[in-house]
Every structure is written in structure tokens, then in C-alpha cells.
Design an enzyme around this catalytic site. Structure first.
Site, PDB file in Angstrom:
ATOM      1  N   LYS A   1       0.817  -1.218   0.000  1.00  0.00           N
ATOM      2  CA  LYS A   1       0.000   0.000   0.000  1.00  0.00           C
ATOM      3  C   LYS A   1       0.851   1.269   0.000  1.00  0.00           C
ATOM      4  O   LYS A   1       2.038   1.248   0.301  1.00  0.00           O
ATOM      5  CB  LYS A   1      -0.962  -0.015   1.200  1.00  0.00           C
ATOM      6  CG  LYS A   1      -2.105  -1.003   1.007  1.00  0.00           C
ATOM      7  CD  LYS A   1      -3.173  -0.877   2.070  1.00  0.00           C
ATOM      8  CE  LYS A   1      -4.364  -1.783   1.740  1.00  0.00           C
ATOM      9  NZ  LYS A   1      -5.402  -1.735   2.793  1.00  0.00           N
ATOM     10  N   ARG A  22      -3.612 -10.105   5.064  1.00  0.00           N
ATOM     11  CA  ARG A  22      -4.182 -10.085   3.707  1.00  0.00           C
ATOM     12  C   ARG A  22      -3.105  -9.563   2.769  1.00  0.00           C
ATOM     13  O   ARG A  22      -2.672  -8.404   2.894  1.00  0.00           O
ATOM     14  CB  ARG A  22      -5.425  -9.201   3.664  1.00  0.00           C
ATOM     15  CG  ARG A  22      -6.104  -9.150   2.294  1.00  0.00           C
ATOM     16  CD  ARG A  22      -7.327  -8.244   2.314  1.00  0.00           C
ATOM     17  NE  ARG A  22      -7.988  -8.210   1.020  1.00  0.00           N
ATOM     18  CZ  ARG A  22      -7.666  -7.385   0.024  1.00  0.00           C
ATOM     19  NH1 ARG A  22      -6.670  -6.508   0.184  1.00  0.00           N
ATOM     20  NH2 ARG A  22      -8.330  -7.419  -1.122  1.00  0.00           N
TER      21      ARG A  22
END
Length: 275
Positions: free
Chosen positions: A221, A255
Site C-alpha cells: 500500500k 491479507r
């Protein structure tokens, strides 16, 4: 802390952390390496996640990154139907999660196409695409409770304090509806600045007060590459660093895009914890 969830009538033990591998059947996810659209690509990715040690396959058909284009419910369902049919054919024993914030999509994925878990990035309907309010028909909380499947409740709140306040209310509502299995996700990258993301990570262990398993999704991210430079393609090392911190602070599920590396991180962190 000991956690387990009921998946298809079987208890899944989360005492040892597990990996949720990302399978995006979408053309515009922020990390190009995760985009799988053809039947062959979806099959190969599902097989890869399982082969590399992933315990859950998280299938998404709707990018929620900042600036993403909205996808209609019909298009989302078409993509998910195709993907879930391939996943179920190729790895029938795998536990499959669906990443959606639409109640109607969640219901069809569970009832018709074999999904086991619903992963909701909207915190029950607060936001869909990052910073974009949504108006979906039906209540996700009511839908999930009726389906009786484990539910990932992601927070779009910017701080630990506001997160815990919102979660206390959300969990109370879900319990009142009869929902049993709830997994909490602090929502890194959702409703938070880069500094706020790191402030949440620094105090992640405080979320254990909820006494529910914690899912952490930081893989590649922008909080990583906006700090280190580069882009999503260069963010694996930073991802592993954050995974290590998250595991030490109580994460039960990671995740991820890179399953093998996350599985190895869990093994290493577990080895040090046991000595």
C-alpha cells in the site's frame, strides 16, 4: 490470545496467524501484479495461493483504491460469479472470502457461488471507494447475520480511539442480530493519512481489547512507498517489515499479494515468540 471462526461448520483455528491471498478479478486494482481477469489467470492465481501456504483466498471484483471508477452491482456480480466458479473448480477445499460492500452481492456470493467469508471494506456501509459515500440497498449487517458466515468488519476511522468507539457500536449491533463470527480490520489506507496509518500500527495491540481476531491489510500500500519512495511494485520489503510488526502486535490474518513471503514471515515471528 486464542481465536477461532466457524467456516462451513468447521472451526478454523487462528491461534497461529494465517495468510489471506488476494485474487483481484478486476482491471484496475492499484497493484498490477494482482489483476487476474482470464479464466486461466484466475485458476493459476488460486492454485498459487494454496501452493504457497495461503489459508484463505480473497476474491475482489471492485477496486476501492482512491480515484477508482465505480463498478455496477451487475458487473461486480458477473466478475465474481465467473471467478468463484473457477476457484471452486480448481481448489474446491480452499476457504474463499469475497471482498464486497454490497449486501446483494454478498448474499449471492454465499448462497449461489460458494463464498465462505464476506470481507466488507465499508464498515457496514459507510464508504465504498476510498472517501466516497455509498448508498446501497439493504443492510450489510442484517444480510451477514442471516447468511451466518464470518464477517470482516473494516474500519474507516482515522485513529485508534474513534475506531474502538465505532467498533463497539457496530459489534453490539451485529451481536443483537445474531452474528457470531466477526473479524476486525483497522483499514490501513482507508480514511487515514500516511501518518495516521503508522500511528494506528504503532498502537495496534490496543485493539485486542475487542477480544476479536484482527486482520491486517498493508500489502504494497501507499503508506509504504510514500515513505520509502518507489511504487507498489517496489514495496515488498516494506510490506514484510510491517507484517512483522503487525504479527508482534497481535494480527491473526495477513491479507497479502505475496503469499509465500507472508507465510515465511509468520514462521520466523512465531519461532522467536516461542523462544
Amino acid at each position: 490470545m486464542t481465536y477461532s471462526i466457524n467456516v462451513r461448520g468447521q472451526l478454523m483455528d487462528l491461534t497461529k496467524p494465517v495468510v489471506m491471498g488476494i485474487l483481484n478479478c478486476t482491471p484496475d486494482s492499484f497493484y498490477a501484479g494482482s489483476r487476474k481477469q482470464t479464466e486461466r489467470e484466475i485458476a493459476e492465481r488460486a492454485q498459487q495461493i494454496v501452493a504457497e501456504g495461503g489459508s484463505i483466498i480473497d476474491v475482489g471484483a471492485f477496486s476501492t483504491r482512491p480515484g477508482a471508477e465505480e463498478v455496477s452491482a451487475e458487473e461486480e456480480m458477473n466478475r465474481l460469479q465467473e471467478a468463484l466458479m473457477v476457484v471452486r473448480r480448481e481448489v474446491p477445499e480452499a476457504i474463499v472470502s469475497v471482498d464486497t460492500y454490497r449486501p446483494i452481492v454478498a448474499r449471492r456470493c454465499v448462497e449461489e457461488w460458494g463464498a465462505d467469508i464476506i470481507n466488507d471494506v465499508s464498515e457496514g456501509g459507510r464508504t465504498g471507494i476510498v472517501n466516497t459515500p455509498i448508498n446501497e440497498e439493504g443492510s450489510m449487517f442484517e444480510t451477514i447475520a442471516k447468511l451466518g458466515v464470518p464477517y470482516v468488519l473494516m474500519s474507516v476511522q482515522p485513529t485508534i480511539e474513534t475506531m474502538l468507539q465505532a467498533w463497539a457500536d457496530d459489534v453490539m449491533k451485529l451481536r443483537a442480530l445474531g452474528q457470531k463470527d466477526i473479524i476486525l480490520d483497522p483499514g490501513f489506507g482507508f480514511g487515514k493519512s500516511v501518518d495516521e496509518n503508522y500511528a494506528v500500527m504503532a498502537r495496534l495491540e490496543q485493539l485486542s481489547v475487542m477480544k476479536l481476531p484482527l486482520l491486517v491489510g498493508v500489502s504494497r500500500k501507499s503508506m509504504i512507498w510514500k515513505t520509502l519512495g518507489g511504487d507498489a511494485t517496489t514495496a515488498l520489503n516494506g510490506t514484510t517489515a510491517l507484517h512483522t510488526i503487525a504479527l508482534q502486535k497481535g494480527a491473526s490474518i495477513l491479507r497479502v499479494h505475496d503469499v509465500r513471503e507472508a507465510v515465511e514471515t509468520i514462521k520466523i515471528v512465531g519461532k522467536t515468540a516461542n523462544n
